[in-house]
Design a protein around this motif. Sequence first.
Motif, short mmCIF file in Angstrom:
data_model
loop_
_atom_site.label_atom_id
_atom_site.label_comp_id
_atom_site.label_asym_id
_atom_site.label_seq_id
_atom_site.Cartn_x
_atom_site.Cartn_y
_atom_site.Cartn_z
N HIS A 72 0.82 -1.21 0.00
CA HIS A 72 0.00 0.00 0.00
C HIS A 72 0.86 1.27 0.00
CE1 HIS A 72 -3.12 -2.84 1.59
NE2 HIS A 72 -3.89 -2.12 0.79
N ARG A 73 2.15 1.10 0.28
CA ARG A 73 3.13 2.21 0.33
C ARG A 73 2.74 3.27 1.36
NH1 ARG A 73 2.38 0.81 -5.01
NH2 ARG A 73 4.18 -0.27 -5.94
N ILE A 74 2.28 2.79 2.50
CA ILE A 74 2.02 3.65 3.66
C ILE A 74 2.47 2.90 4.91
CG2 ILE A 74 0.06 4.92 2.66
CD1 ILE A 74 -1.81 3.06 4.27
N ALA A 75 2.68 3.65 5.98
CA ALA A 75 3.04 3.02 7.25
C ALA A 75 1.82 2.36 7.89
CB ALA A 75 3.63 4.06 8.20
N VAL A 76 2.05 1.18 8.48
CA VAL A 76 1.03 0.56 9.32
C VAL A 76 0.97 1.31 10.64
CG1 VAL A 76 0.30 -1.57 10.48
CG2 VAL A 76 1.44 -1.69 8.25
N TYR A 77 2.16 1.55 11.23
CA TYR A 77 2.27 2.41 12.41
C TYR A 77 3.71 2.84 12.58
CZ TYR A 77 4.00 -1.75 14.97
OH TYR A 77 4.72 -2.86 15.37
N SER A 78 3.90 3.91 13.31
CA SER A 78 5.21 4.31 13.82
C SER A 78 5.15 4.29 15.34
CB SER A 78 5.61 5.71 13.33
OG SER A 78 6.05 5.68 11.98
N ALA A 79 6.25 3.83 15.96
CA ALA A 79 6.35 3.75 17.41
C ALA A 79 7.47 4.67 17.87
CB ALA A 79 6.65 2.31 17.83
N TYR A 80 7.19 5.48 18.90
CA TYR A 80 8.20 6.44 19.34
C TYR A 80 8.04 6.78 20.81
CZ TYR A 80 4.49 10.01 18.77
OH TYR A 80 3.33 10.75 18.87
N ARG A 81 9.06 7.41 21.36
CA ARG A 81 8.99 7.98 22.70
C ARG A 81 8.88 9.49 22.57
NH1 ARG A 81 14.18 5.66 25.66
NH2 ARG A 81 15.03 6.33 23.67
N PHE A 82 8.00 10.06 23.34
CA PHE A 82 7.76 11.50 23.27
C PHE A 82 8.98 12.28 23.77
CE2 PHE A 82 6.49 15.35 25.59
CZ PHE A 82 5.96 16.09 24.55
N GLN A 83 9.32 13.33 23.02
CA GLN A 83 10.31 14.32 23.43
C GLN A 83 9.71 15.70 23.13
OE1 GLN A 83 14.45 13.47 22.01
NE2 GLN A 83 13.42 11.95 20.74
N THR A 84 10.19 16.70 23.82
CA THR A 84 9.69 18.03 23.53
C THR A 84 10.84 18.95 23.16
OG1 THR A 84 8.43 19.92 24.40
CG2 THR A 84 9.83 18.75 25.96
N GLY A 85 10.60 19.82 22.21
CA GLY A 85 11.62 20.74 21.76
C GLY A 85 11.11 21.58 20.60
N ASN A 86 11.76 22.70 20.37
CA ASN A 86 11.36 23.59 19.27
C ASN A 86 12.48 23.75 18.25
OD1 ASN A 86 8.72 24.31 20.29
ND2 ASN A 86 9.79 25.45 21.89
N ASP A 87 13.25 22.69 18.05
CA ASP A 87 14.36 22.77 17.12
C ASP A 87 13.85 23.00 15.70
OD1 ASP A 87 16.60 21.38 19.03
OD2 ASP A 87 14.65 20.39 19.21
#
Length: 276
Positions: A72-87
């Motif tokens: 389908h050429r799309i992600a099923v899901y992405s898994a991540y840990r939250f971070q905060t920043g304004n870079d």
Amino acid sequence: MQVLAALCFLVLAHLPLLRGEVVGSFQDIPQCLDFFYEGKVPEWGAATPGAARLCQRFQNRYHFATLYDTLHRIAVYSAYRFQTGNDPTRNDWCIEPQLVDRSWNAGMEEEKDLITEHKGVYFGERQALEEDYINSNYDRGHLNPKQHQSGDSRQATFTLTNVVPQTPNLNQKAWVTYEHQLTKLFIAQCAQAYVLVGAIPSNNTWIGERVNIPDYIWNAYCCLDNNGRPIGSGGATVRNTGGTRVKRHTLSELKLLLGQYTKSPVEELFHNNCEA
């Protein structure tokens, strides 16, 4: 000399394998498991035909994990840990070289750079390209959003393996509002947060018969305290049809909905269902 050779062998035997982003299992790269609470990878989605497991690598570091649907050429899901920043970010879109050839560079690269390196090679057989989204009337909707990351991890979200076609009204209004609400929640209440964001493909809606336009976007999160104990969880779904209403759910409700949408049972999205 024999002693030195033996020592070298022992050292090399205990070094982590220098493998690329496309892996047979997320467990192949220990750093990739860091993006799943307690290293628990959801079983749901694993049987997706053409699934590729991407340990998203940028600037020689891993930043999040993606289960990618190459048909389908799309992600099923992405898994991540939250971070905060304004870079700041450059918004230069990358693709995954190893979805073209497993012997290529292990890190994401901009398509224009790959064209220079590999003239005459078509890169889009197993992934979406920038040309798919141009004049499509759909946004490149992040699953792992830039505002939930900082530093190089923020720039790393700009890979086409981390996006799905989203209606502009959803991507720029209802969904981004929900992402900002999560940011406030995570900062106020969580010492650490693990997040899954995914898409449910449609049966027959495509961009140019190449990139599937998903029916639903969904989110799940697990919030931990300073001692690493779960203290909260939740999730959400929204229709990808210009949807203006993001529906919030408990993890139990979300699992039932995902099972109904995909006709595939959902067990744990997070270790022990994010319960203490």
